[in-house]
Enzyme design. Structure first.
Site, mmCIF file in Angstrom:
data_model
loop_
_atom_site.group_PDB
_atom_site.id
_atom_site.type_symbol
_atom_site.label_atom_id
_atom_site.label_comp_id
_atom_site.label_asym_id
_atom_site.label_seq_id
_atom_site.Cartn_x
_atom_site.Cartn_y
_atom_site.Cartn_z
ATOM 1 N N ASP A 105 0.855 -1.181 0.000
ATOM 2 C CA ASP A 105 0.000 0.000 0.000
ATOM 3 C C ASP A 105 0.906 1.251 0.000
ATOM 4 O O ASP A 105 1.789 1.355 -0.858
ATOM 5 C CB ASP A 105 -0.951 -0.071 1.205
ATOM 6 N N ARG A 106 0.729 2.196 0.912
ATOM 7 C CA ARG A 106 1.596 3.385 0.919
ATOM 8 C C ARG A 106 3.060 3.007 1.108
ATOM 9 O O ARG A 106 3.960 3.687 0.607
ATOM 10 C CB ARG A 106 1.179 4.360 2.018
ATOM 11 N N HIS A 150 -10.745 8.384 -1.388
ATOM 12 C CA HIS A 150 -10.059 8.801 -0.159
ATOM 13 C C HIS A 150 -8.724 9.468 -0.467
ATOM 14 O O HIS A 150 -8.251 10.291 0.332
ATOM 15 C CB HIS A 150 -9.861 7.597 0.765
ATOM 16 N N TRP A 151 -8.076 9.148 -1.613
ATOM 17 C CA TRP A 151 -6.837 9.843 -1.971
ATOM 18 C C TRP A 151 -7.066 11.349 -1.996
ATOM 19 O O TRP A 151 -6.224 12.121 -1.528
ATOM 20 C CB TRP A 151 -6.358 9.391 -3.351
ATOM 21 N N TYR A 205 -0.835 11.598 2.238
ATOM 22 C CA TYR A 205 -1.628 11.684 1.006
ATOM 23 C C TYR A 205 -1.457 13.032 0.314
ATOM 24 O O TYR A 205 -1.468 13.107 -0.927
ATOM 25 C CB TYR A 205 -3.102 11.412 1.319
ATOM 26 N N HIS A 267 -7.327 -6.813 0.478
ATOM 27 C CA HIS A 267 -6.233 -5.853 0.404
ATOM 28 C C HIS A 267 -5.166 -6.082 1.472
ATOM 29 O O HIS A 267 -3.967 -5.979 1.180
ATOM 30 C CB HIS A 267 -6.793 -4.434 0.515
#
Length: 287
Positions: A105-106, A150-151, A205, A267
């Site tokens: 993910d991030r 959500h980004w 973000y 995820h």
């Protein structure tokens, strides 16, 4: 969690990272995603240690028990370039000239940036459930915006997201002790109920929409590539394939040697399919 591992705070210069590390053998750094902490790896890390690796699991700066440096107007403090610098400083502190780096993910953006900015420090790169930020934003359409809204909610500044999230962090972030493990869930809840952590995660973000995309675009324009072996793995019950068709092809535009595999999970693959993920990573790290 993490039997036989050491938990400590390590100064990496601009930040202090909470780090769990253990095992012996070639080092591998595991980088979590949003909104997790390093505890997301608690089912995977011991398996990699048992397979003959020194396993290093930090909380990214701003996340979990790591420090929260003051944010700046350009959001560079929470850029993936800054976080990649933390990874290199962490390797220095632990005495490792090179390591494999795995990011989910991030965390996959931090892992990628570490390999691009510090190629001499990364022996192998594994990126899980993500394509480069610049590539994702270049392909952004109505479907992407609907699924990954959500980004833009977390990244905008006109009506900052922190106030909405802090009103009820449990409702916003979800999670459960049954899925995550009781200790990992408790660790995660401590993080999401800390307004300073929520702010730092939003800054992550904001950096993604600003300096991170700019860094990716500059690398593409300059023809920079990742030269170490790369593993891209995606969750079969996530939306990587729906959004990108063949997401591995995107990574092949960035790297010389890309292997691809899927994991039968949603995820949060480290929590949902730890044995499958650990076996895949162990094979990649030694193959």
């Amino acid at each position: 969690m993490f039997p036989g591992f050491t938990l400590e705070q390590i100064d990496v210069g601009p930040a202090r990272l909470r780090v769990r590390h253990g095992g012996s053998g070639p080092p591998v750094v595991l980088l979590h995603g949003h909104p997790r902490t390093h505890a997301t790896w608690h089912r995977v890390a011991p398996l990699l240690a048992a397979a003959g690796h020194t396993v290093i699991c930090p909380d990214l700066r701003g996340y979990g028990g790591s420090s929260k440096p003051p944010s700046d107007p350009a959001h560079t403090v929470y850029s993936k370039r800054a976080m990649a610098g933390d990874v290199v400083a962490l390797l220095d502190a632990l005495g490792h000239p090179r390591a494999a780096v795995v990011g989910h993910d991030r965390g996959c953006y931090v892992a990628m940036r570490t390999a691009l900015d510090h190629p001499d420090r990364v022996s192998r790169l594994a990126v899980l459930d993500g394509v480069p930020i610049g590539e994702a934003l270049a392909r952004c359409d109505a479907r992407f915006a609907a699924r990954w809204w959500h980004w833009f909610f977390l990244g905008q500044l006109a009506k900052p997201a922190e106030r909405v999230i802090n009103a009820d962090p449990d409702a916003w972030y979800g999670g459960s002790p049954e899925a995550m493990g009781a200790e990992a869930y408790a660790d995660y809840r401590r993080a999401i109920h800390d307004p300073a952590t929520v702010h730092a995660m939003c800054e992550d973000y904001r950096a993604g929409l600003g300096p991170d995309r700019a860094a990716d675009d500059a690398d593409r324009a300059a023809g920079r590539r990742i030269h170490c072996p790369v593993l891209f793995a995606w969750s079969e019950r996530d939306d990587m394939v729906d959004l990108y068709g063949d997401p591995a092809a995107i990574w092949r535009d960035w790297a010389d040697d890309v292997r691809a595999a899927s994991i039968p999970s949603g995820h949060h693959m480290a929590e949902e399919a730890p044995e499958e993920l650990a076996a895949l990573l162990a094979g990649f790290l030694t193959g």
